[in-house]
Design an enzyme around this catalytic site. Structure first.
Site, mmCIF file in Angstrom:
data_model
loop_
_atom_site.group_PDB
_atom_site.id
_atom_site.type_symbol
_atom_site.label_atom_id
_atom_site.label_comp_id
_atom_site.label_asym_id
_atom_site.label_seq_id
_atom_site.Cartn_x
_atom_site.Cartn_y
_atom_site.Cartn_z
ATOM 1 N N ASP A 1 44.987 36.297 44.737
ATOM 2 C CA ASP A 1 43.757 36.092 43.967
ATOM 3 C C ASP A 1 43.891 34.871 43.075
ATOM 4 O O ASP A 1 45.007 34.434 42.757
ATOM 5 C CB ASP A 1 43.421 37.332 43.133
ATOM 6 C CG ASP A 1 44.433 37.603 42.031
ATOM 7 O OD1 ASP A 1 45.651 37.549 42.312
ATOM 8 O OD2 ASP A 1 44.026 37.868 40.883
ATOM 9 N N GLU B 1 46.438 39.938 40.669
ATOM 10 C CA GLU B 1 47.446 39.626 39.655
ATOM 11 C C GLU B 1 46.819 39.016 38.415
ATOM 12 O O GLU B 1 47.249 39.277 37.287
ATOM 13 C CB GLU B 1 48.496 38.673 40.238
ATOM 14 C CG GLU B 1 49.711 38.432 39.337
ATOM 15 C CD GLU B 1 49.551 37.246 38.380
ATOM 16 O OE1 GLU B 1 50.429 37.046 37.533
ATOM 17 O OE2 GLU B 1 48.535 36.518 38.491
#
Length: 407
Positions: free
Chosen positions: A79, A172
């Site tokens: 991400d 994350e």
């Protein structure tokens, strides 16, 4: 495939996570990239490739030695941050960067005067944005390096290594990446996140981290008749923030100094909300910081009435140093691997956190290694191809050195 082609291909996928989502992953578009990455790992010949319903990917490069070798792993998140758009990224390569200003787009200049880190990469081939998005080197550079290293080991069977596991995860950037990571399934004695900054970065100390949500309940009354009746939540929100010392904010701290960071503020007379993160490397000071925030709420409630200010503080992760110190061999191996790769190790505390912090507290010692990105989370982000290649070499050398671990 060259590492730069692999990385640039990854950046074409919009994988931005979302903080207020209640799904896993937090955005469905992350799954589009996850499926692509799973298929790529299968095509490259890795084994035991699987992706669960939440987008967590696991795969194996089998050992090429009969020796008893510890199983180790490498992890990166896919991400991208919320600070800037991750959609329609137009990465471009500047060959042999000359050390001068870079016009990313009209009026958007990446200058060594403002970003002196650029001069550390003079003469190298650097990948930049078009000035409208972030680049996504955090952490797609890490993914590219891990996949490239696995392909290199696959093609160079003369390099002895044990069983290597790789793992890639969503979310994350919102602190949830390790939450659903299956440590037992991963099956490693230790691992490394490839999620650090510039060349040589090696980190096994990070902040203790918490999130603080403040909600203020006001009373709205006609301003002409407000005396003794109105409670202006928006104004109290400003007062709350004014009680945070300006010596303890990100803009005025460095190194091991902790801070309070106001992520956002919104409100009107009837209701206001503030969102903070609390950070400190020292666990006792971390506890003191949380108590300080709670004390502000108590003082304001004493002034304006009980229940006007609510505060909720949630721990996010802790300093992995507590778990790495008893397992310093995992750091020593990286130092040796960097030196073997011609990289000077720079061991520094992280002024942030990684998935490795949470994983370390779940029984998987997991230091953080450089991935090469600089100026993360914004349009001035860049990464050097030569640095990514060095990171790939470090992974290969860690695998080879681990095969000699029990000798």
């Amino acid at each position: 495939m060259k590492i730069e082609d692999r990385f640039i291909n990854y950046t074409k996928f919009d994988t931005q996570s979302a903080e207020d989502s209640d799904t896993v992953p937090s955005t469905s578009k992350q799954l589009i990239f996850a499926k692509y990455l799973k298929e790529e790992l299968e095509k490259e010949g890795l084994e035991d490739v699987e992706m669960d319903d939440m987008g967590y990917i696991y795969a194996t490069l089998p050992a090429n030695t009969k020796k008893k070798v510890p199983t180790i792993g490498f992890i990166s998140h896919y991400d991208t941050a919320l600070d800037a758009s991750g959609a329609n990224i137009k990465a471009r390569i500047i060959r042999g960067y000359d050390g001068k200003d870079i016009e990313l787009s009209p009026g958007v200049i990446s200058s060594p005067e403002k970003f002196p880190e650029l001069l550390e990469h003079k003469g190298e081939d650097i990948i930049v944005t078009d000035g409208t998005t972030l680049l996504g080197a955090d952490d797609k550079a890490g993914i590219a390096e891990i996949v490239q290293a696995m392909c290199y080991l696959r093609d160079h069977k003369e390099i002895e290594h044990g069983k290597i596991r790789v793992g890639f995860n969503p979310d994350e950037e919102i602190g949830m990446g390790a939450r659903h990571f299956d440590v037992e399934k991963f099956g490693c004695e230790w691992a490394y996140t490839m999620d650090g900054g510039d060349i040589g970065d090696l980190e096994y100390e990070n902040f203790n981290a918490a999130a603080a949500k403040v909600k203020i309940h006001g009373v709205s009354v006609h301003t002409g008749y407000a005396k003794g009746k109105m409670i202006n939540a928006a104004r109290i929100a400003c007062e709350f923030n004014s009680m945070i010392p300006t010596t303890d904010i990100p803009e005025t701290t460095e190194g091991y100094q902790g801070f309070y960071h106001l992520l956002g503020i919104e409100g009107h007379c009837e209701e206001a909300k503030l969102s903070y993160i609390i950070r400190d490397h020292d666990r006792d000071k971390f506890q003191d910081r949380k108590r300080f925030m709670e004390d502000i709420a108590r003082r304001l409630n004493a002034k304006y009435g009980e229940g006007v200010v609510e505060i909720t503080i949630t721990d996010q992760y802790y300093n992995m140093k507590e778990k790495i110190d008893p397992n310093m061999h995992v750091v020593d191996l990286v130092v040796k691997a960097m030196e073997k790769s011609g990289v000077r190790p720079k061991v520094e505390p992280i002024r942030g956190g990684t998935d490795g912090a949470q994983l370390s507290f779940r029984g998987l010692p997991c230091p953080n290694i450089f991935a090469g990105g600089v100026n993360f989370h914004g349009p001035y982000e860049f990464v050097s191809i030569q640095v990514m290649e060095k990171a790939m070499q470090v992974i290969v050398n860690i695998c080879n050195l681990t095969a000699q671990y029990n000798d």
